[in-house]
Design an enzyme around this catalytic site. Structure first.
Site, PDB file in Angstrom:
ATOM      1  N   SER A  10       0.736  -1.091  -0.084  1.00 31.47           N
ATOM      2  CA  SER A  10       0.089  -0.028  -0.091  1.00 31.47           C
ATOM      3  C   SER A  10       0.839   1.235  -0.001  1.00 31.47           C
ATOM      4  CB  SER A  10      -1.060   0.024   1.157  1.00 31.47           C
ATOM      5  OG  SER A  10      -0.081   0.101   2.246  1.00 31.47           O
ATOM      6  N   GLY A  12       2.657   2.049   2.872  1.00 31.40           N
ATOM      7  CA  GLY A  12       2.670   2.117   4.434  1.00 31.40           C
ATOM      8  C   GLY A  12       3.684   1.193   4.833  1.00 31.40           C
ATOM      9  N   VAL A  13       4.088   1.197   6.157  1.00 34.96           N
ATOM     10  CA  VAL A  13       4.795   0.283   6.611  1.00 34.96           C
ATOM     11  C   VAL A  13       4.511  -1.113   7.122  1.00 34.96           C
ATOM     12  CG1 VAL A  13       4.311   0.973   9.091  1.00 34.96           C
ATOM     13  CG2 VAL A  13       6.563   0.276   8.558  1.00 34.96           C
ATOM     14  N   CYS A 109     -14.564  -2.701   1.668  1.00 28.69           N
ATOM     15  CA  CYS A 109     -13.086  -2.866   0.662  1.00 28.69           C
ATOM     16  C   CYS A 109     -12.447  -4.177   0.700  1.00 28.69           C
ATOM     17  CB  CYS A 109     -12.371  -1.677   1.069  1.00 28.69           C
ATOM     18  SG  CYS A 109     -11.014  -1.637  -0.008  1.00 28.69           S
ATOM     19  N   GLY A 133      -0.914  -6.663   4.884  1.00 29.43           N
ATOM     20  CA  GLY A 133      -0.238  -6.362   6.118  1.00 29.43           C
ATOM     21  C   GLY A 133      -1.370  -6.014   7.126  1.00 29.43           C
ATOM     22  N   CYS A 205     -10.985   3.598   3.057  1.00 28.79           N
ATOM     23  CA  CYS A 205     -10.408   2.909   2.445  1.00 28.79           C
ATOM     24  C   CYS A 205      -9.992   3.190   1.061  1.00 28.79           C
ATOM     25  CB  CYS A 205     -11.021   1.526   2.553  1.00 28.79           C
ATOM     26  SG  CYS A 205     -10.047   0.263   1.627  1.00 28.79           S
TER      27      CYS A 205
END
Length: 380
Positions: A10, A12-13, A109, A133, A205
């Site tokens: 995405s 992100g972490v 989603c 994740g 989302c």
């Protein structure tokens, strides 16, 4: 040959470390970035002071995903599910709001995009398994996979996964299920990833962070109306549109000088918002609710004494669960629970295992439909 895994990356972490852990475990990992909202076509992010107008938020996330994939030495695909997201998620989201309900787009989603359209894409490209994740775990009961809470209870996201198809549990992986968020950040720092300290997304989302009321007004025009105190039938203010408020809400009512007030209900037809004051908060409490469209993720004998969450950041509530003749589920809780809201998701847990979940259709107190009673008593 190692198992081929497609990881949703995405930007992100969390998804970055999920991909790293799978690679470290010896899987044949490919990453994919999903673009599901066309901000330029909808032109809905201009003027938001939290967003750089020169860079579409999704494009910024894609650049972060690209950076992570390059750093980890993993291929990155880019996929568009814009039409699917609009048809299966956003249109449903808007329709629920039009009817005065409060839907959860993240649940939709996951059901229709991440664990349906994305999974079908993975199969078409020859992948064996899908990974994300999410903070959730897979367990087994009698040799069958079940969805369970993550070890990091503060980040557990099993609530948002309750509507995925049960058969998906045989085709997905959740690499973060047994580690906590601080450890994820630590690994990202150790790998020197550019997103190691990137803020977690808290927006809708795939749409991102927005001034929610202004964003929604692009699709559901504001229609001001009366705010009525249900305790004394006095008009105490003016709302901007009943669909923008949810049961239990306290902030953003803009009722000055008196209060505080809490949203107790609303009437979409009469365009009235009903609130209650501190002294009459009993209007917010119910003792049972009807859950429709229940999605079973684990087998259990009925009736069942178990726990439920009626919104994400809520502690587990002890309930009694019964399946009715029409397949709908009745949840009862004599201790009473505050601000259960039609349109939101009821997620049932037996210990750490997700039994399933469905949409809250009606909320009752003493056998009466509480929202209907609020509308009847509140109307002036």
């Amino acid at each position: 040959m190692s198992k081929k895994v497609l990881v949703g990356l995405s930007g992100g972490v969390d998804s970055a470390i999920a991909a790293y852990l799978l690679k470290k475990q010896g899987y044949d990992v490919t990453c994919a970035f999903m673009r599901n909202w066309d901000s330029m076509a909808n032109d809905d992010f201009a003027g938001n002071p939290t967003i750089d107008d020169a860079v579409c938020p999704q494009e910024a996330d894609y650049k972060d995903a690209r950076s992570v994939a390059d750093k980890l030495g993993l291929p990155l695909l880019r996929i568009d599910f814009i039409r699917e997201y609009w048809d299966d998620v956003f249109k449903v989201f808007l329709e629920e709001y039009r009817h005065g309900r409060t839907p959860n787009p993240d649940i939709l989603c996951n059901r229709y995009i991440k664990f349906d359209s994305f999974y079908k894409f993975a199969l078409s490209k020859g992948f064996d398994t899908l990974a994300t994740g999410h903070y959730a775990k897979l367990g087994q009961e009698n040799g069958i996979n079940v969805l369970q809470k993550a070890d990091d209870r503060n980040k557990d996201q099993s609530y948002f996964l309750t509507e995925i198809r049960r058969e998906m549990l045989d085709h997905i992986m959740f690499p973060l299920g047994e580690i906590d968020k601080p450890e994820v950040r630590r690994i990202a720092e150790e790998l020197d990833l550019s997103i190691a300290h990137k803020k977690d997304s808290t927006g809708i989302c795939f749409i991102g962070e927005r001034h929610f009321r202004e964003f929604l007004s692009n699709y559901l025009p504001m229609k001001p109306g009366r705010i009525i105190n249900i305790a004394n039938h006095k008009v105490v203010g003016q709302h901007q549109g009943v669909m923008y408020y949810t049961v239990g809400q306290r902030k953003g009512l803009n009722i000055g000088g008196i209060g505080p007030f809490y949203v107790a209900g609303k009437d979409v037809v009469k365009n009235e918002l009903y609130v209650t004051d501190e002294e009459h908060q009993d209007w917010l409490y119910s003792d049972s609710c009807l859950v429709t469209g229940f999605n079973w993720l684990a087998d259990r004998d009925m009736p069942l004494d178990c726990n439920a969450k009626f919104r994400y950041r809520q502690a587990d509530n002890p309930i009694h669960m019964e399946v009715q003749a029409d397949g709908n589920v009745l949840c009862t809780f004599p201790q009473r629970i505050r601000s259960i809201t039609p349109g939101q998701e009821a997620v049932i847990y037996d210990g750490d295992t997700v039994v399933g979940g469905g949409k809250i259709e009606q909320v009752f107190r003493n056998g009466e439909d509480l929202m209907e009673k609020v509308r009847t008593e509140g109307h002036v």
